[in-house]
Design a protein around this motif. Structure first.
Motif, PDB file in Angstrom:
ATOM      1  N   MET A 170     -73.522  -6.851  -2.430  1.00 28.21           N
ATOM      2  CA  MET A 170     -72.739  -7.216  -1.239  1.00 28.21           C
ATOM      3  C   MET A 170     -72.960  -6.214  -0.113  1.00 28.21           C
ATOM      4  O   MET A 170     -73.139  -6.610   1.045  1.00 28.21           O
ATOM      5  CB  MET A 170     -71.247  -7.305  -1.574  1.00 28.21           C
ATOM      6  N   ASP A 171     -72.953  -4.931  -0.436  1.00 26.03           N
ATOM      7  CA  ASP A 171     -73.142  -3.888   0.576  1.00 26.03           C
ATOM      8  C   ASP A 171     -74.509  -3.975   1.239  1.00 26.03           C
ATOM      9  O   ASP A 171     -74.703  -3.463   2.343  1.00 26.03           O
ATOM     10  CB  ASP A 171     -72.966  -2.496  -0.032  1.00 26.03           C
ATOM     11  N   ASN A 173     -67.065  -3.116 -15.531  1.00 25.04           N
ATOM     12  CA  ASN A 173     -67.160  -2.277 -14.343  1.00 25.04           C
ATOM     13  C   ASN A 173     -68.604  -2.117 -13.882  1.00 25.04           C
ATOM     14  O   ASN A 173     -68.883  -2.099 -12.680  1.00 25.04           O
ATOM     15  CB  ASN A 173     -66.512  -0.911 -14.591  1.00 25.04           C
ATOM     16  N   PRO A 233     -69.253   2.777  -6.682  1.00 24.62           N
ATOM     17  CA  PRO A 233     -68.011   2.004  -6.606  1.00 24.62           C
ATOM     18  C   PRO A 233     -68.204   0.587  -7.149  1.00 24.62           C
ATOM     19  O   PRO A 233     -69.284   0.020  -7.049  1.00 24.62           O
ATOM     20  CB  PRO A 233     -67.697   1.983  -5.102  1.00 24.62           C
ATOM     21  N   ALA A 234     -67.144   0.052  -7.727  1.00 26.61           N
ATOM     22  CA  ALA A 234     -67.157  -1.312  -8.259  1.00 26.61           C
ATOM     23  C   ALA A 234     -66.448  -2.243  -7.279  1.00 26.61           C
ATOM     24  O   ALA A 234     -65.447  -1.848  -6.673  1.00 26.61           O
ATOM     25  CB  ALA A 234     -66.461  -1.351  -9.606  1.00 26.61           C
ATOM     26  N   ALA A 235     -66.965  -3.426  -7.118  1.00 26.50           N
ATOM     27  CA  ALA A 235     -66.297  -4.423  -6.280  1.00 26.50           C
ATOM     28  C   ALA A 235     -64.888  -4.640  -6.818  1.00 26.50           C
ATOM     29  O   ALA A 235     -64.711  -4.832  -8.024  1.00 26.50           O
ATOM     30  CB  ALA A 235     -67.080  -5.731  -6.262  1.00 26.50           C
ATOM     31  N   GLY A 236     -63.902  -4.578  -5.967  1.00 25.40           N
ATOM     32  CA  GLY A 236     -62.516  -4.754  -6.390  1.00 25.40           C
ATOM     33  C   GLY A 236     -61.915  -3.545  -7.064  1.00 25.40           C
ATOM     34  O   GLY A 236     -60.753  -3.554  -7.435  1.00 25.40           O
ATOM     35  N   MET A 288     -69.538  -5.078 -11.920  1.00 25.16           N
ATOM     36  CA  MET A 288     -68.916  -5.070 -10.593  1.00 25.16           C
ATOM     37  C   MET A 288     -69.527  -4.013  -9.677  1.00 25.16           C
ATOM     38  O   MET A 288     -69.515  -4.167  -8.452  1.00 25.16           O
ATOM     39  CB  MET A 288     -67.401  -4.897 -10.725  1.00 25.16           C
ATOM     40  N   MET A 289     -70.098  -2.955 -10.236  1.00 23.72           N
ATOM     41  CA  MET A 289     -70.850  -1.984  -9.433  1.00 23.72           C
ATOM     42  C   MET A 289     -72.094  -2.642  -8.856  1.00 23.72           C
ATOM     43  O   MET A 289     -72.446  -2.437  -7.687  1.00 23.72           O
ATOM     44  CB  MET A 289     -71.252  -0.781 -10.283  1.00 23.72           C
ATOM     45  N   VAL A 346     -72.472  -5.863  -8.343  1.00 24.69           N
ATOM     46  CA  VAL A 346     -71.989  -6.835  -7.346  1.00 24.69           C
ATOM     47  C   VAL A 346     -71.730  -6.130  -6.022  1.00 24.69           C
ATOM     48  O   VAL A 346     -72.149  -6.601  -4.956  1.00 24.69           O
ATOM     49  CB  VAL A 346     -70.724  -7.561  -7.860  1.00 24.69           C
ATOM     50  N   LYS A 347     -71.051  -4.989  -6.056  1.00 23.52           N
ATOM     51  CA  LYS A 347     -70.735  -4.235  -4.830  1.00 23.52           C
ATOM     52  C   LYS A 347     -72.005  -3.800  -4.123  1.00 23.52           C
ATOM     53  O   LYS A 347     -72.116  -3.914  -2.901  1.00 23.52           O
ATOM     54  CB  LYS A 347     -69.870  -3.019  -5.184  1.00 23.52           C
TER      55      LYS A 347
END
Length: 186
Positions: free
Chosen positions: A71-72, A61, A180-183, A64-65, A67-68
């Motif tokens: 991306m953001d 997680n 927030p985590a991506a996905g 993925m945070m 990664v988000k």
């Protein structure tokens, strides 16, 4: 004007490069925790196995945070491969000692990220890293506690299993202030 903003946000920075590398570090940490969990599972130590399966998800997680966030902020993301985890151990204590060293290493990486964000003048990135700094204090503390309990148990893993059944070690991943985590977080 919107395209100018996007160009400013998407410029390469030391912070973004380190953040991209940290995605791989977090996935590698997750894989290592899976290896620890499987070892404990094979030794019929279900509480220790469960603890490390949860840790593996938490590290996933965290990746993925990151990664988000990338991306953001219109920073290209490449998902890296992971290092091969260590799978062979002699004593249960060795696994927890490895986990503690890993968390201390991740703490150093997170501190370097926060420092790079500050040096780059990336105030949004610096603010984002604050949660991870707080999280690492908890991660290192919980692994130190678990290692202390293992030492006190003097090789009797049933004492450690009982402790993990009775006590909460770590935050169980339920921090509502987490990014927030991506996905979505698992």
């Amino acid at each position: 004007m919107a395209s100018n903003v996007k160009k400013i946000l998407s410029k390469k920075s030391k912070f973004h490069e380190l953040l991209q590398a940290q995605v791989g570090n977090e996935f590698s940490a997750s894989q290592q925790y899976i290896a620890l969990a499987v070892w404990f599972d094979n030794e019929d130590l279900p509480r220790l196995a469960s603890h490390f399966y949860k840790q593996a998800l938490e590290e996933r997680n965290h990746a993925m945070m990151l990664v988000k966030f990338l991306m953001d902020n219109d920073v290209p993301v490449a998902i890296p491969g992971t290092e091969s985890p260590i799978n062979e151990f002699k004593e249960p204590r060795d696994l927890v000692a490895l986990a503690l060293r890993q968390e201390q290493q991740v703490t150093d990486q997170i501190v370097a990220l926060a420092k790079a964000a500050r040096e780059d003048g990336d105030y949004i990135g610096e603010q984002f890293m604050q949660w991870f700094l707080k999280e690492q204090v908890e991660e290192v503390s919980s692994m130190k506690t678990l290692l202390t309990i293992m030492d006190r148990a003097e090789g009797n893993m049933f004492y450690v299993e009982t402790f993990l059944t009775r006590e909460t070690v770590g935050d169980e991943g339920g921090d509502s202030s987490a990014p927030p985590a991506a996905g979505g977080a698992l």
